[in-house]
Write an enzyme that holds these catalytic residues in place. Structure first.
Site, PDB file in Angstrom:
ATOM      1  N   GLN A  78       0.807  -1.339   0.293  1.00  0.00           N
ATOM      2  CA  GLN A  78      -0.407  -0.285   0.095  1.00  0.00           C
ATOM      3  C   GLN A  78       0.872   1.214   0.058  1.00  0.00           C
ATOM      4  O   GLN A  78       2.089   1.706   0.692  1.00  0.00           O
ATOM      5  CB  GLN A  78      -1.300  -0.303   0.724  1.00  0.00           C
ATOM      6  CG  GLN A  78      -1.995   1.109   1.578  1.00  0.00           C
ATOM      7  CD  GLN A  78      -3.120   0.823   2.231  1.00  0.00           C
ATOM      8  OE1 GLN A  78      -3.605   2.196   2.655  1.00  0.00           O
ATOM      9  NE2 GLN A  78      -2.936  -0.211   3.606  1.00  0.00           N
ATOM     10  N   GLY A  79       0.612   2.169  -0.999  1.00  0.00           N
ATOM     11  CA  GLY A  79       1.249   3.227  -1.086  1.00  0.00           C
ATOM     12  C   GLY A  79       0.405   4.153  -0.342  1.00  0.00           C
ATOM     13  O   GLY A  79       0.199   5.417  -0.900  1.00  0.00           O
ATOM     14  N   TYR A  80       0.464   4.778   0.537  1.00  0.00           N
ATOM     15  CA  TYR A  80      -0.225   5.734   1.182  1.00  0.00           C
ATOM     16  C   TYR A  80       0.063   7.092   2.627  1.00  0.00           C
ATOM     17  O   TYR A  80       0.757   7.738   1.889  1.00  0.00           O
ATOM     18  CB  TYR A  80      -2.269   5.428   2.200  1.00  0.00           C
ATOM     19  CG  TYR A  80      -2.819   5.166   1.828  1.00  0.00           C
ATOM     20  CD1 TYR A  80      -2.854   4.900   0.728  1.00  0.00           C
ATOM     21  CD2 TYR A  80      -4.091   4.481   2.613  1.00  0.00           C
ATOM     22  CE1 TYR A  80      -4.028   4.275  -0.464  1.00  0.00           C
ATOM     23  CE2 TYR A  80      -4.902   4.345   1.786  1.00  0.00           C
ATOM     24  CZ  TYR A  80      -5.229   4.195   0.060  1.00  0.00           C
ATOM     25  OH  TYR A  80      -6.704   3.979  -0.209  1.00  0.00           O
TER      26      TYR A  80
ATOM     27  N   GLU B 233      -9.930  -1.848   5.200  1.00  0.00           N
ATOM     28  CA  GLU B 233      -8.786  -1.828   6.035  1.00  0.00           C
ATOM     29  C   GLU B 233      -8.686  -2.244   7.904  1.00  0.00           C
ATOM     30  O   GLU B 233      -7.708  -2.966   8.183  1.00  0.00           O
ATOM     31  CB  GLU B 233      -6.856  -0.773   5.570  1.00  0.00           C
ATOM     32  CG  GLU B 233      -6.616  -0.512   6.178  1.00  0.00           C
ATOM     33  CD  GLU B 233      -5.479   0.458   5.974  1.00  0.00           C
ATOM     34  OE1 GLU B 233      -4.467   0.313   6.738  1.00  0.00           O
ATOM     35  OE2 GLU B 233      -6.234   1.574   5.609  1.00  0.00           O
TER      36      GLU B 233
END
Length: 407
Positions: free
Chosen positions: A115-117, A233
């Protein structure tokens, strides 16, 4: 929704046990997952055309399957960013092409996701992120820095938010992209956690590319897609708390206080009653939420996910604290070594110490507890937003991680 245990549930339990007798233990977990899908036992919410088993919503059946798989330590599908987060997001927000390309391989473990948050200056206040993507023909060119990326070193793909409309502030200028990890312009550096493990990473993107067809939900609509994913999530953050409770009961039976099993101690029994009451409350809250969805009466799924996540992470921390107290000082000081975080195996050497440390990280993932409480208070209870003086607002802007969270 009928939540009564009927004759068909008794037959299901017998069928699950027979299936496990036949197929588990297995030398090939992927083949085991395929068999479980064919029998309708895992990935029950995913349509068959995308690799799932497509079963009617039945939380009692889900519980029975989980109980039987857990008792045999059989894998109940793959737990993680792929099956639990990006798959339901693609089902609701993705294109048909994206669903057919990604969902089935993700369910079988052929595609691993990260995940790229979060970014160094954009954690709880995610809308302040600075990583950007610019169009170059039919591709996005990406520059930025993501952090706390679980499993990024082994991931084949990243899903994440990137700023594509720099002239639009905060939420409105973000786009949700799928990015192949094996390419020039992506560097992954591990972060060692206090557990000694390196499951977290930071990812540097300098000129990385992804085709426009891997945009999910449309350009500039990334915030709405991310809100949908965040529900999944936070559900993932719920853990298998019942497994952990069962481990505590086992430990209490085999730990002695003044010559008697710890399970006979009055104070511990009162603590266990309180914990089991919270476990039952969480279970029936989930049943109520599923019933609302089935009736088409789902007033605020995002808020329900926030409440569940806040309660679950707090409950797990309490459970692990009881477990590590029972295990004693030797366990608390034990080097977990190569042990993995697995709530179902907490009684193995180093398991309680490792899970205790990890619960602190998970409480932050998906939104820290203070952020969750603000969301519940402001959106759920209609309470006024925090009073901010000009000085406090300046401090919040200069340090987004101290902000009021996603909104």
């Amino acid at each position: 929704m009928d939540l009564e245990l009927g004759p068909h549930h008794a037959r299901l339990r017998e069928d699950v046990r027979a299936f496990l007798d036949e197929h588990w233990p297995a030398d090939d977990e992927k083949a085991f997952r395929r068999h479980a899908i064919d029998r309708g036992l895992i990935y029950r919410h995913v349509p068959r055309e995308y690799g799932g088993s497509e079963q009617p919503t039945d939380p009692i059946a889900d519980d029975i399957i989980e109980q039987e798989f857990t008792a045999r330590r059989a894998p109940l599908g793959i737990v993680g960013e792929g099956p639990d987060m990006i798959v339901p997001t693609l089902l609701s927000q993705g294109t048909e092409e994206q669903r057919r390309e990604f969902i089935a391989p993700t369910l079988l473990g052929d595609i691993i996701w990260c995940q790229g948050y979060s970014e160094p200056s954009a954690g709880s206040d995610l809308a302040s992120l600075k990583s950007r993507a610019e169009l170059d023909g039919d591709e996005w060119v990406i520059h930025g820095h993501k952090v706390w990326n679980t499993g990024a070193r082994n991931a084949h793909w990243m899903f994440g938010l990137f700023r594509t409309e720099p002239e639009i502030p905060r939420h409105g200028g973000l786009t949700f992209l799928l990015i192949p990890m094996d390419q020039p312009g992506i560097e992954v550096q591990p972060i060692k956690a206090m557990t000694g493990h390196q499951e977290f990473n930071e990812v540097f993107l300098e000129g990385a590319r992804t085709p426009v067809r891997y945009t999910v939900g449309g350009r500039g609509n990334g915030w709405a897609v991310s809100r949908s994913l965040l529900v999944h999530e936070r559900n993932l953050m719920g853990f298998r708390s019942q497994q952990l409770f069962n481990n505590i009961i086992d430990r209490a039976r085999n730990t002695f206080i003044d010559g008697q099993p710890a399970l006979e101690d009055g104070a511990l029994r009162r603590t266990l009653v309180d914990l089991e009451a919270d476990l039952l409350a969480a279970r029936y809250s989930r049943y109520r939420a599923l019933s609302n969805v089935e009736r088409g009466n789902d007033p605020n799924a995002v808020l329900a996910g926030v409440v569940k996540k806040l309660h679950a992470t707090g409950l797990v921390k309490r459970l692990v604290q009881v477990g590590i107290d029972l295990a004693g000082a030797d366990e608390a000081l034990r080097d977990p070594g190569d042990a993995t975080v697995d709530l179902g195996r907490a009684n193995e050497p180093g398991g309680w110490a490792l899970n205790y440390m990890y619960t602190h990280a998970v409480a932050i993932g998906g939104g820290a507890p203070n952020i969750q409480r603000n969301i519940i208070g402001e959106r759920g209870l209609g309470l006024p937003r925090d009073l901010r003086t000009p000085a406090a607002e300046t401090a919040r802007t200069s340090n987004p991680n101290r902000g009021d969270g996603p909104s």
